[in-house]
Design an enzyme around this catalytic site. Sequence first.
Site, PDB file in Angstrom:
ATOM      1  N   TYR A 154      11.411  -3.868  -3.097  1.00 11.35           N
ATOM      2  CA  TYR A 154      11.815  -3.936  -4.500  1.00 11.35           C
ATOM      3  C   TYR A 154      10.740  -4.627  -5.328  1.00 11.35           C
ATOM      4  O   TYR A 154       9.827  -5.269  -4.800  1.00 11.35           O
ATOM      5  CB  TYR A 154      13.158  -4.661  -4.650  1.00 11.35           C
ATOM      6  CG  TYR A 154      13.093  -6.171  -4.564  1.00 11.35           C
ATOM      7  CD1 TYR A 154      13.194  -6.961  -5.715  1.00 11.35           C
ATOM      8  CD2 TYR A 154      12.946  -6.815  -3.344  1.00 11.35           C
ATOM      9  CE1 TYR A 154      13.144  -8.339  -5.641  1.00 11.35           C
ATOM     10  CE2 TYR A 154      12.895  -8.187  -3.261  1.00 11.35           C
ATOM     11  CZ  TYR A 154      12.993  -8.957  -4.420  1.00 11.35           C
ATOM     12  OH  TYR A 154      12.931 -10.324  -4.345  1.00 11.35           O
ATOM     13  N   ARG A 191       1.448  -3.905  -5.879  1.00 13.77           N
ATOM     14  CA  ARG A 191       2.196  -4.544  -4.798  1.00 13.77           C
ATOM     15  C   ARG A 191       3.255  -3.622  -4.220  1.00 13.77           C
ATOM     16  O   ARG A 191       3.492  -3.604  -3.002  1.00 13.77           O
ATOM     17  CB  ARG A 191       2.831  -5.852  -5.275  1.00 13.77           C
ATOM     18  CG  ARG A 191       3.500  -6.625  -4.128  1.00 13.77           C
ATOM     19  CD  ARG A 191       3.964  -7.994  -4.554  1.00 13.77           C
ATOM     20  NE  ARG A 191       4.973  -7.933  -5.607  1.00 13.77           N
ATOM     21  CZ  ARG A 191       5.464  -9.005  -6.228  1.00 13.77           C
ATOM     22  NH1 ARG A 191       5.033 -10.217  -5.918  1.00 13.77           N
ATOM     23  NH2 ARG A 191       6.388  -8.873  -7.166  1.00 13.77           N
ATOM     24  N   ARG A 202      23.510   6.467  11.200  1.00 14.98           N
ATOM     25  CA  ARG A 202      22.853   5.180  11.478  1.00 14.98           C
ATOM     26  C   ARG A 202      22.030   5.255  12.760  1.00 14.98           C
ATOM     27  O   ARG A 202      22.521   5.737  13.782  1.00 14.98           O
ATOM     28  CB  ARG A 202      23.906   4.068  11.608  1.00 14.98           C
ATOM     29  CG  ARG A 202      23.340   2.673  11.787  1.00 14.98           C
ATOM     30  CD  ARG A 202      24.479   1.674  11.978  1.00 14.98           C
ATOM     31  NE  ARG A 202      23.992   0.294  12.035  1.00 14.98           N
ATOM     32  CZ  ARG A 202      23.507  -0.297  13.127  1.00 14.98           C
ATOM     33  NH1 ARG A 202      23.439   0.404  14.265  1.00 14.98           N
ATOM     34  NH2 ARG A 202      23.093  -1.545  13.101  1.00 14.98           N
ATOM     35  N   GLU A 238       6.767 -21.620   0.008  1.00 20.33           N
ATOM     36  CA  GLU A 238       7.018 -21.187  -1.374  1.00 20.33           C
ATOM     37  C   GLU A 238       8.457 -21.519  -1.733  1.00 20.33           C
ATOM     38  O   GLU A 238       9.201 -22.071  -0.920  1.00 20.33           O
ATOM     39  CB  GLU A 238       6.762 -19.683  -1.517  1.00 20.33           C
ATOM     40  CG  GLU A 238       7.580 -18.816  -0.570  1.00 20.33           C
ATOM     41  CD  GLU A 238       7.112 -17.372  -0.535  1.00 20.33           C
ATOM     42  OE1 GLU A 238       6.462 -16.920  -1.496  1.00 20.33           O
ATOM     43  OE2 GLU A 238       7.414 -16.685   0.459  1.00 20.33           O
ATOM     44  N   LYS A 248       7.514  -7.256   0.074  1.00 20.88           N
ATOM     45  CA  LYS A 248       8.636  -7.614  -0.807  1.00 20.88           C
ATOM     46  C   LYS A 248       9.846  -6.753  -0.464  1.00 20.88           C
ATOM     47  O   LYS A 248      10.204  -5.806  -1.178  1.00 20.88           O
ATOM     48  CB  LYS A 248       8.247  -7.467  -2.285  1.00 20.88           C
ATOM     49  CG  LYS A 248       9.198  -8.185  -3.234  1.00 20.88           C
ATOM     50  CD  LYS A 248       8.640  -8.201  -4.643  1.00 20.88           C
ATOM     51  CE  LYS A 248       9.618  -8.834  -5.631  1.00 20.88           C
ATOM     52  NZ  LYS A 248       9.768 -10.293  -5.418  1.00 20.88           N
TER      53      LYS A 248
END
Length: 286
Positions: free
Chosen positions: A33, A52, A101, A182, A150
């Site tokens: 995301y 990114r 799945r 962070e 991310k």
Amino acid sequence: MSRIVYVNGDYLPEAEAKVSVFDRGFLMADGVYEVTSVLDGKLIDFQGHCVRLARSLAELEMKNPHSDAEWLAIFREIVAKNAVVDGMVYLQVTRGNPGDRDFAYPADDVAPTVVLFTQSKPGLANSPAAKTGWKVISIPDQRWGRRDIKTVQLLYPSMGKMMAKKAGVDDAWFVEDGFVTEGTSNNAYIVKGNKIITRALSNDILHGITRASVLRFAREAQFEVEERNFTIAEAQAADEAFITSASAFVMPVVEIDGAKVGSGTPGNVATRMREIYLDETRKAAL
């Protein structure tokens, strides 16, 4: 007015926006995301977010469903359809719906799922917290080892946010092997004199888009930048501390684990870097 959401090429009222229960983003957190801020109806640091996004997708062996120009058109359209002046655009790309799945990746012909939605945040750049600063606590960093991607795997950062909330503070800083990595959704910095110190890029931290811009602006403003690890004790003894993120921009940190940082009020460096960042990115906004 109902918010309009983008799902796989369609702009839909949010109540009609749906994805499959077999989507791998839902079942496996198999997706990435980006969050892009909007100020004055324009996109902030958009190109950096595109770069990114492409990197995150490549690291997960996922195809980028759009070119940068196509992404820009989609982002602009959803901002316009929702009349966003100040706020954010949230983008999520998952590996899609293979029909059932399975741990193994599906065949390459499975289309990715692409979702965008907006969040209106009037006065986003004028947060009162920027004048008072954040208080943070430190917690162990128990996330997976590829924080540079991310992904939508945000459970432990969410737990960290809740730990901070229960402690009556604004956020938490992760600590691993004795050093700050962070914040829960931001990059962390300390200031000593004219020197801005932050952890170097690696798989251990997110390669922040706001981080990259702020460090570039800092060097242009004749601040010294040192990319290295630092401890909580060093942060508590620093002149200043701050965080950066796409939604908070540059936010002063005035207390860490109950200890005041500097005077316990937002410092000159953090305040100045926030001003520079907002001024420069507004000029370059798309």
